[in-house]
Design an enzyme around this catalytic site. Structure first.
Site, PDB file in Angstrom:
ATOM      1  N   GLY A  15       0.807  -1.217   0.000  1.00 20.96           N
ATOM      2  CA  GLY A  15       0.000   0.000   0.000  1.00 20.96           C
ATOM      3  C   GLY A  15       0.840   1.266   0.000  1.00 20.96           C
ATOM      4  CG  PHE A 116     -11.357  -2.436  14.005  1.00 24.42           C
ATOM      5  CD1 PHE A 116     -12.120  -3.086  13.061  1.00 24.42           C
ATOM      6  CD2 PHE A 116     -10.025  -2.806  14.160  1.00 24.42           C
ATOM      7  CE1 PHE A 116     -11.582  -4.087  12.287  1.00 24.42           C
ATOM      8  CE2 PHE A 116      -9.480  -3.817  13.385  1.00 24.42           C
ATOM      9  CZ  PHE A 116     -10.254  -4.457  12.442  1.00 24.42           C
ATOM     10  CG  ASP A 224      14.175  -7.970   2.965  1.00 23.96           C
ATOM     11  OD1 ASP A 224      14.288  -8.731   3.948  1.00 23.96           O
ATOM     12  OD2 ASP A 224      13.831  -8.361   1.850  1.00 23.96           O
ATOM     13  CD  GLN A 243      -0.815  -4.302  17.043  1.00 20.98           C
ATOM     14  OE1 GLN A 243      -1.065  -4.302  15.844  1.00 20.98           O
ATOM     15  NE2 GLN A 243      -1.298  -3.398  17.874  1.00 20.98           N
ATOM     16  CG  HIS A 245      -4.001  -9.429  16.044  1.00 17.37           C
ATOM     17  ND1 HIS A 245      -5.065 -10.178  16.500  1.00 17.37           N
ATOM     18  CD2 HIS A 245      -4.544  -8.392  15.371  1.00 17.37           C
ATOM     19  CE1 HIS A 245      -6.185  -9.611  16.091  1.00 17.37           C
ATOM     20  NE2 HIS A 245      -5.906  -8.528  15.406  1.00 17.37           N
ATOM     21  CG  LEU A 255      -5.104 -11.230  12.039  1.00 15.76           C
ATOM     22  CD1 LEU A 255      -4.217 -11.088  13.248  1.00 15.76           C
ATOM     23  CD2 LEU A 255      -5.223  -9.933  11.297  1.00 15.76           C
ATOM     24  CD  GLU A 258      -8.705  -5.053  17.049  1.00 17.68           C
ATOM     25  OE1 GLU A 258      -7.557  -5.461  17.243  1.00 17.68           O
ATOM     26  OE2 GLU A 258      -9.006  -3.860  16.920  1.00 17.68           O
ATOM     27  NE  ARG A 289      -5.186  -5.116  16.390  1.00 21.68           N
ATOM     28  CZ  ARG A 289      -4.999  -4.924  15.104  1.00 21.68           C
ATOM     29  NH1 ARG A 289      -3.772  -4.765  14.641  1.00 21.68           N
ATOM     30  NH2 ARG A 289      -6.013  -4.890  14.280  1.00 21.68           N
ATOM     31  CG  HIS A 358      -0.697  -8.188  13.550  1.00 20.96           C
ATOM     32  ND1 HIS A 358      -1.088  -8.899  12.438  1.00 20.96           N
ATOM     33  CD2 HIS A 358      -1.439  -7.058  13.559  1.00 20.96           C
ATOM     34  CE1 HIS A 358      -2.035  -8.215  11.807  1.00 20.96           C
ATOM     35  NE2 HIS A 358      -2.253  -7.089  12.455  1.00 20.96           N
ATOM     36  CD  GLU A 389       4.174  -3.975   9.449  1.00 22.88           C
ATOM     37  OE1 GLU A 389       3.308  -4.241   8.586  1.00 22.88           O
ATOM     38  OE2 GLU A 389       4.564  -4.782  10.308  1.00 22.88           O
ATOM     39  NE  ARG A 400      -0.908  -1.721  13.081  1.00 27.74           N
ATOM     40  CZ  ARG A 400      -1.906  -2.394  12.521  1.00 27.74           C
ATOM     41  NH1 ARG A 400      -2.969  -1.765  12.085  1.00 27.74           N
ATOM     42  NH2 ARG A 400      -1.847  -3.704  12.402  1.00 27.74           N
TER      43      ARG A 400
HETATM   44  C1  LIG Z   1      -2.936 -10.547   8.481  1.00 29.23           C
HETATM   45  C2  LIG Z   1      -2.860  -9.066   8.616  1.00 29.23           C
HETATM   46  C3  LIG Z   1      -4.026  -8.318   8.744  1.00 29.23           C
HETATM   47  C4  LIG Z   1      -3.975  -6.933   8.853  1.00 29.23           C
HETATM   48  N1  LIG Z   1      -5.144  -6.231   8.963  1.00 29.23           N
HETATM   49  C5  LIG Z   1      -5.091  -4.879   9.015  1.00 29.23           C
HETATM   50  C6  LIG Z   1      -6.281  -4.113   9.049  1.00 29.23           C
HETATM   51  O1  LIG Z   1      -7.383  -4.636   9.038  1.00 29.23           O
HETATM   52  N2  LIG Z   1      -6.175  -2.776   9.092  1.00 29.23           N
HETATM   53  C7  LIG Z   1      -4.976  -2.147   9.088  1.00 29.23           C
HETATM   54  O2  LIG Z   1      -4.944  -0.932   9.090  1.00 29.23           O
HETATM   55  N3  LIG Z   1      -3.825  -2.852   9.050  1.00 29.23           N
HETATM   56  C8  LIG Z   1      -3.853  -4.195   9.016  1.00 29.23           C
HETATM   57  N4  LIG Z   1      -2.681  -4.915   8.977  1.00 29.23           N
HETATM   58  C9  LIG Z   1      -1.411  -4.215   8.897  1.00 29.23           C
HETATM   59  C10 LIG Z   1      -1.138  -3.758   7.501  1.00 29.23           C
HETATM   60  O3  LIG Z   1      -1.728  -4.620   6.575  1.00 29.23           O
HETATM   61  C11 LIG Z   1       0.348  -3.712   7.182  1.00 29.23           C
HETATM   62  O4  LIG Z   1       1.005  -3.063   8.172  1.00 29.23           O
HETATM   63  C12 LIG Z   1       0.561  -2.948   5.896  1.00 29.23           C
HETATM   64  O5  LIG Z   1      -0.166  -3.549   4.872  1.00 29.23           O
HETATM   65  C13 LIG Z   1       1.999  -2.840   5.486  1.00 29.23           C
HETATM   66  O6  LIG Z   1       2.032  -2.249   4.195  1.00 29.23           O
HETATM   67  P1  LIG Z   1       3.374  -1.789   3.521  1.00 29.23           P
HETATM   68  O7  LIG Z   1       2.998  -1.094   2.260  1.00 29.23           O
HETATM   69  O8  LIG Z   1       4.180  -1.041   4.485  1.00 29.23           O
HETATM   70  O9  LIG Z   1       4.149  -3.112   3.235  1.00 29.23           O
HETATM   71  P2  LIG Z   1       3.746  -4.495   2.527  1.00 29.23           P
HETATM   72  O10 LIG Z   1       2.374  -4.499   2.012  1.00 29.23           O
HETATM   73  O11 LIG Z   1       4.172  -5.566   3.451  1.00 29.23           O
HETATM   74  O12 LIG Z   1       4.664  -4.499   1.267  1.00 29.23           O
HETATM   75  C14 LIG Z   1       6.047  -4.616   1.348  1.00 29.23           C
HETATM   76  C15 LIG Z   1       6.576  -4.520  -0.051  1.00 29.23           C
HETATM   77  O13 LIG Z   1       7.973  -4.412  -0.008  1.00 29.23           O
HETATM   78  C16 LIG Z   1       8.544  -5.323  -0.893  1.00 29.23           C
HETATM   79  N5  LIG Z   1       9.851  -5.681  -0.394  1.00 29.23           N
HETATM   80  C17 LIG Z   1      10.185  -6.017   0.874  1.00 29.23           C
HETATM   81  N6  LIG Z   1      11.501  -6.286   0.929  1.00 29.23           N
HETATM   82  C18 LIG Z   1      11.985  -6.109  -0.313  1.00 29.23           C
HETATM   83  C19 LIG Z   1      13.261  -6.253  -0.900  1.00 29.23           C
HETATM   84  N7  LIG Z   1      14.312  -6.629  -0.196  1.00 29.23           N
HETATM   85  N8  LIG Z   1      13.393  -6.014  -2.207  1.00 29.23           N
HETATM   86  C20 LIG Z   1      12.335  -5.640  -2.955  1.00 29.23           C
HETATM   87  N9  LIG Z   1      11.113  -5.488  -2.456  1.00 29.23           N
HETATM   88  C21 LIG Z   1      10.951  -5.732  -1.151  1.00 29.23           C
HETATM   89  C22 LIG Z   1       7.574  -6.462  -0.949  1.00 29.23           C
HETATM   90  O14 LIG Z   1       7.717  -7.161  -2.147  1.00 29.23           O
HETATM   91  C23 LIG Z   1       6.258  -5.728  -0.890  1.00 29.23           C
HETATM   92  O15 LIG Z   1       5.890  -5.295  -2.176  1.00 29.23           O
HETATM   93  C24 LIG Z   1      -2.727  -6.296   8.872  1.00 29.23           C
HETATM   94  C25 LIG Z   1      -1.563  -7.036   8.760  1.00 29.23           C
HETATM   95  C26 LIG Z   1      -1.613  -8.415   8.637  1.00 29.23           C
HETATM   96  C27 LIG Z   1      -0.363  -9.189   8.571  1.00 29.23           C
END
Ligand SMILES: Cc1cc2nc3c(=O)[nH]c(=O)nc-3n(C[C@H](O)[C@H](O)[C@H](O)COP(=O)(O)OP(=O)(O)OC[C@H]3O[C@@H](n4cnc5c(N)ncnc54)[C@H](O)[C@@H]3O)c2cc1C
Ligand code: HEM
Ligand code: SF4
Ligand code: SF4
Ligand code: FES
Lengths: 585, 116, 235
Positions: A15, A116, A224, A243, A245, A255, A258, A289, A358, A389, A400
């Site tokens: 995202g 939530f 990473d 965190q 969960h 998961l 919630e 949490r 989590h 994240e 969080r």
């Molecule tokens: C099961 C679950 C349920 C959740 N539910 C909720 C919810 O309901 N509401 C909420 O707000 N949050 C929720 N969260 C938390 C939230 O989804 C995550 O914190 C968030 O999606 C992280 O997004 P991001 O864009 O930071 O990273 P990610 O979506 O994890 O993406 C990481 C990206 O980095 C890339 N990457 C990583 N390392 C490398 C590398 N070395 N080289 C190249 N690319 C790399 C990966 O390929 C990926 O594209 C949930 C988390 C989980 C695990």
């Protein structure tokens, strides 16, 4: 070795990365690198929803949202950043809707919202000090909110013709003096090393859940991004706040959102008691949490848990009393998970759950515009940005609230993208050092030729188990001190790792070996952060220091890598509207 | 991408027609069965055929039958061929054979029916 | 208990063609995921075994493979879903090029997905609030929006096998996702994109895709809605 030049390189297509990419204006080149195909990013796993005080279902305000977030963070969240997020949330969600995200709807056709954990409103809207009750603030699309959000963002990237490098595994940052000049990556399909020279780099690499044995995170969640920053002499902030969960599927960590409790699910111990009534009398099962996880572990420690066949303990999450329509329409995925993976029929039986690692509250310190900072004075690192994240703005502080991460991604991903757009207009390319790729080449060379006795799988399991035991929900000095020497020895043993696959095509053996190194790098600041912080705050709970200590510890930790013991420094917390109070629910 | 044999327009009319003609065939085939096969004794003598074929309604019935049946069968067959990747020469040949045989059988059939 | 995996192996750097190799692994109980067993092979016996995976619970779509002749996700298939008393046959998804072991080349699959303009187009200025949509209209999209792009469907479709240019059920489903979105304005372009000789009419309602889809999406129903919409448009 192949060289590229792009104005902007974004690492990560979750995202945060995708939202940032959408801000890069036409006329500038932008590459998004991801080690998995974009829609496989872990954002797609988010279930429950995304928070914003839209007030579609009942009265709400961004100030209440901000207050809940600050309180949820146990007052460690920076209030300046939190205010920005809570205010911008409303615009951000509407924007997602305009981009095409399919939301569940209210009868009037507005975006539907649900309750939530930790999200509240004053019972009497005109009296802000009246008792707080749960509020419907989480915007959702059944229980696939993250999935549809990730797809919507990716779809918009296709529309804007964003350039993706899929299955490119980034291995290092390129620093040129005090600025960032690009990244080094390996094309997994060919093992070829690529150097990306860039004016601006954004780290949106997600979390590190795989440091722990039981986790809700994907196999690729190996921290990473944290390791790149840490290995380049930059600090990581508040890493001790992990965190857990409360409701991961027993044994698997998958998961159970919630949302299950938001829709009315309750937690039960082996006596059939709704034990959360004792720990959080007002919001009960919808407490934040960290509290629920501690409550579960306490129940288990006091003999009121169930013993599983694998020797670990769990409690029950009961949704069987909910109407079938609620389970099928609002929680289809998670009831499916219970059925598929544990063979439990949630319409009749309770679901066995236990806390699961989590989310990373801590991470790469940034300003509210996602600019990475290098010290307690918030000195910026030119050309380096972080969001999602992986970053620590910090809005989540010590804990969080659910729905605030997806929000964080789109609010700060966008702000970062905008900041980059501004920066690249004026900036020149920093000088690309000759030896930019050397460290990566050496690392690959070493692993490909190593004849050592250690294997990736068992070593990783050992790390994960030790972390779960000693740096889990409850911590103490003895365990943490032991862990500091464990991590040292794990690091030494890591040098002896050898791999089976010596090929060049899709060498996932090599990728996993490098990822293990990143896991070890990431575990270190978690352990040291936890060891120095002698108090209990939010998700960090020290048995030997059970109380929050605002006098000494209302501050952020910064951990730097050194040749020996990591160096720890501190940074003040921004407090604007809400003075710290005791956190009770 | 690459050239295709056959209609370049939308595939929708063909698809609907295939279904409609399929439906018509059910009706016509049932009629055909009752006339020709339900009672093994009836319908097969030249006299009976001659008598029937002088009736304009029966002519209409048979004309519909042959048109619909041929179109449905051949269009369906072409549809199956189109599922495969073919060199343009091959597909053109098959298309040609299908169209020509369609025309030939139709002319033959219509001629026969109208000759009564 | 012991379980035998019969895995199709192929390493282009070494092998001229794919072959099968058997591994005997230890499974705790019949609720073990096939993915866990593949990991066991990779982490204990043979690090060269190559496959994609990420989420491990059926939400990312990385690990579509063929298990005992059926396209499935390794992480959502448990031992009890297959006959584990006999060797479990594990192969890459059929009919698309193999890169190595269980990894296939998905680029063509993604190209077809992009061909249907998989993004919302609405050029009228947006209101300040969300665009309203009834819950019924929203729910019409949910099933199609569940798709995780795992390619289990498209690679199980006989029409795809006979013509690799056939756009395939996954892309058609994506077209549905937007054509039937009340907020979208580009239905016509998308309908044009599927109404081609290699497009939607190559689907003969064979239902293989429905059987293969791990997210239990009724693809054929969605495709027939598209066919109906096209017919309405053309006639
Ligand atoms: C099961 C679950 C349920 C959740 N539910 C909720 C919810 O309901 N509401 C909420 O707000 N949050 C929720 N969260 C938390 C939230 O989804 C995550 O914190 C968030 O999606 C992280 O997004 P991001 O864009 O930071 O990273 P990610 O979506 O994890 O993406 C990481 C990206 O980095 C890339 N990457 C990583 N390392 C490398 C590398 N070395 N080289 C190249 N690319 C790399 C990966 O390929 C990926 O594209 C949930 C988390 C989980 C695990
Ligand atoms: C009871 C009478 C019949 C009915 C109801 C019927 C119905 C149909 C329908 C609905 C289709 C379209 C399938 C699709 O593409 O989705 C079809 C296809 C086809 N029909 Fe018929 N049909 C009948 C008789 C015949 C006869 C007598 C022939 C042969 C001479 C025939 C040959 C074909 C062929 C070759 C196809 C194409 C197959 C395919 O597209 O998969 N049909 N039929
Ligand atoms: S229903 Fe259509 S798309 Fe699905 S397998 Fe059959 S022919 Fe292929
Ligand atoms: S429709 Fe189902 S089988 Fe096809 S790609 Fe999507 S999730 Fe996979
Ligand atoms: S690993 Fe994500 S779907 Fe199987």
């Amino acid at each position: 070795m192949i060289k590229h030049q792009y104005d902007v390189v974004i690492i990560g297509a979750g995202g945060a990365g995708l939202r940032a990419a959408l801000e890069i204006p036409e006329g500038f080149s932008c590459a998004v690198l991801s080690k998995v195909f974009p829609t496989r990013s872990h954002t797609g796993a988010a279930q429950g929803g995304i928070g914003a005080a839209l007030g579609n279902e009942e009265e709400d305000s961004w100030e209440w949202h901000m207050f809940d977030t600050v309180k949820g963070s146990d007052y460690l969240g920076d209030q300046e950043a939190t205010e920005i997020m809570a205010k911008d949330a409303i615009r951000a969600i509407i924007e997602l809707e305009h981009m095409g995200m399919p939301f569940s709807r209210t009868p009037e056709g507005k975006i539907a919202q649900r309750r939530f954990g930790g999200h509240t409103r004053p019972e009497k809207p005109d009296d802000p000090d009246s008792k707080r009750v749960a509020v419907r603030r989480s915007c959702y699309s059944a229980d696939r909110t993250g999935h549809v959000m990730l797809h919507t963002l990716y779809e918009n990237c296709i529309k804007q013709k964003v350039h993706f490098f899929s299955e490119f595994f980034v291995t290092d940052l390129i620093m040129s003096g005090k600025s960032c000049a690009g990244v080094v990556a390996m094309d997994v399909a060919t093992s070829e090393v690529h150097v990306f020279h860039a004016k601006a780099v954004m780290l949106a690499t997600g979390g590190y859940g795989r440091v722990f044995r039981i986790t809700s995170n994907a196999h690729v969640g190996t921290g990473d991004g944290f390791s790149f920053v840490y290995n380049n002499g930059l600090p990581l902030q508040d890493m001790e706040f992990v965190q857990f969960h409360p409701t991961g599927l027993w044994k698997l960590g998958i998961l159970i959102s919630e949302a299950a409790r938001g829709e009315g699910g309750i937690l039960l111990n082996n006596k059939g008691e709704r034990f959360m009534e004792r720990y959080a009398p007002t919001v009960k099962d919808l407490a934040p949490r960290d509290m629920v996880s501690r409550a579960i572990i306490t129940e288990i420690r006091e003999g009121r848990g169930f013993k599983g066949s694998d020797g670990t303990f769990y409690v029950h999450l009961d949704v069987s009393h909910l109407p079938k329509e609620v389970l099928n329409d609002k929680l289809p995925e998670i009831t499916g998970f219970a059925r598929t993976y544990l063979g439990v029929e949630p319409t009749r039986e309770p679901i066995p759950v236990q806390p699961t690692a989590h989310y990373a509250m801590g991470g790469i310190p940034t300003t509210v515009d996602a600019e990475v900072t290098r010290d307690k004075k918030n000195t910026k690192v030119p050309g380096l940005y972080a969001a999602g994240e992986a970053a620590c703005v910090s809005v989540h502080g010590a804990n969080r609230l659910g729905t605030n991460s997806l929000l964080d991604l789109i609010v700060f991903g966008r702000r970062g993208g905008k900041a980059i757009a501004k920066f690249i207009k004026g900036a020149e390319f920093a000088l690309l050092p000759e030896d930019a790729a050397d460290r990566t080449l050496e690392r690959i060379d070493h692993l490909m030729n190593s004849k050592g006795k250690e294997k990736v799988g068992p070593l990783r399991t050992e790390l994960q188990e030790r972390m779960m035991e000693k740096v889990g929900v409850f911590r103490n000095k003895k365990d943490l001190t032991e862990m500091t020497s464990e991590i040292k020895s794990l690091r030494e043993r890591y040098r002896e790792v050898s791999i089976d696959d010596k090929g060049k095509i899709f060498n996932t053996d090599l990728v996993e070996a490098i990822e293990l190194g990143n896991l070890i790098d990431t575990a270190e600041p978690i352990i040291y952060g936890a060891l120095v912080r002698e108090e209990s705050r939010g998700a960090h709970s020290r048995e030997d220091f059970p109380k929050r200590d605002d006098k000494k510890w209302l501050k952020h930790t910064l951990v730097y890598k050194t040749d020996g013991k990591p160096k720890v420094d501190y940074k003040p917390v921004s407090i604007t509207r809400f003075q710290p109070k005791e956190r009770k629910y | 991408m690459y050239k295709h044999t056959g209609s370049r327009g939308s595939g929708a009319p063909g698809w609907v027609l295939q279904r409609i003609t399929g439906l018509l065939l059910v009706i016509v085939v049932i009629g055909h069965y009752f006339v020709m096969h339900a009672d093994p004794a009836s319908g097969h003598t030249y006299a009976a055929v001659l008598e029937r074929m002088h009736h304009p309604l029966w002519k209409m019935f048979d004309l519909t039958f042959i048109t619909v049946g041929l179109w449905h069968g051949l269009n369906g067959t072409w549809g199956i061929f189109r599922d495969y990747k073919m060199k343009p020469a091959v597909s053109l040949t098959i298309y040609g054979v299908i169209i020509l045989s369609g025309i030939a059988f139709w002319v033959l059939g219509v001629n026969t029916i109208l000759s009564f | 208990m012991k379980v035998t995996l019969r895995i199709q192996r192929y390493n282009p750097e070494r092998d001229s063609e794919p072959y099968y190799q058997e591994f005997i692994v230890e499974a705790g109980d019949e609720k073990e995921r096939i993915l866990d067993l593949l990991h066991q092979v990779k982490w204990k016996f043979d690090g060269t075994l190559t496959f994609r995976r990420s989420c491990a619970h059926g939400v990312c779509g990385s690990d579509g493979i063929r298990i005992n002749g059926r396209n499935r996700l390794a992480c959502s298939t448990l031992l009890r879903d297959v006959n584990y008393r006999k060797p479990i046959v594990i192969e890459p998804l059929p009919s698309i090029p193999i890169i190595k072991d269980l990894i296939v080349d998905m680029s063509d699959f993604y190209r077809k997905y992009e061909a249907v303009k998989p993004y919302m187009v609405n050029n009228s200025p947006p209101p300040e609030h969300e665009r309203y949509q009834s819950n019924d209209d929203a729910e019409k999209l949910f099933e199609s929006a569940k798709c995780i792009l795992c390619a289990c469907c498209t690679t199980s479709c006989p029409s795809s096998w006979s013509d690799d240019n056939y756009i395939g059920p996954a892309a058609l489903l994506k077209a549905y996702r937007f054509v039937f979105d009340t907020r979208d304005e580009a239905a016509d372009e998308r309908l044009d994109a599927v109404d081609t000789p290699d497009g939607i009419w190559r689907c003969h309602t064979i239902f293989n895709c429905v059987e293969a889809c791990p997210k239990e999406i009724n693809l054929t129903w969605h495709i027939s809605q598209l066919k109906k919409r096209l017919t309405e448009r053309e006639m």
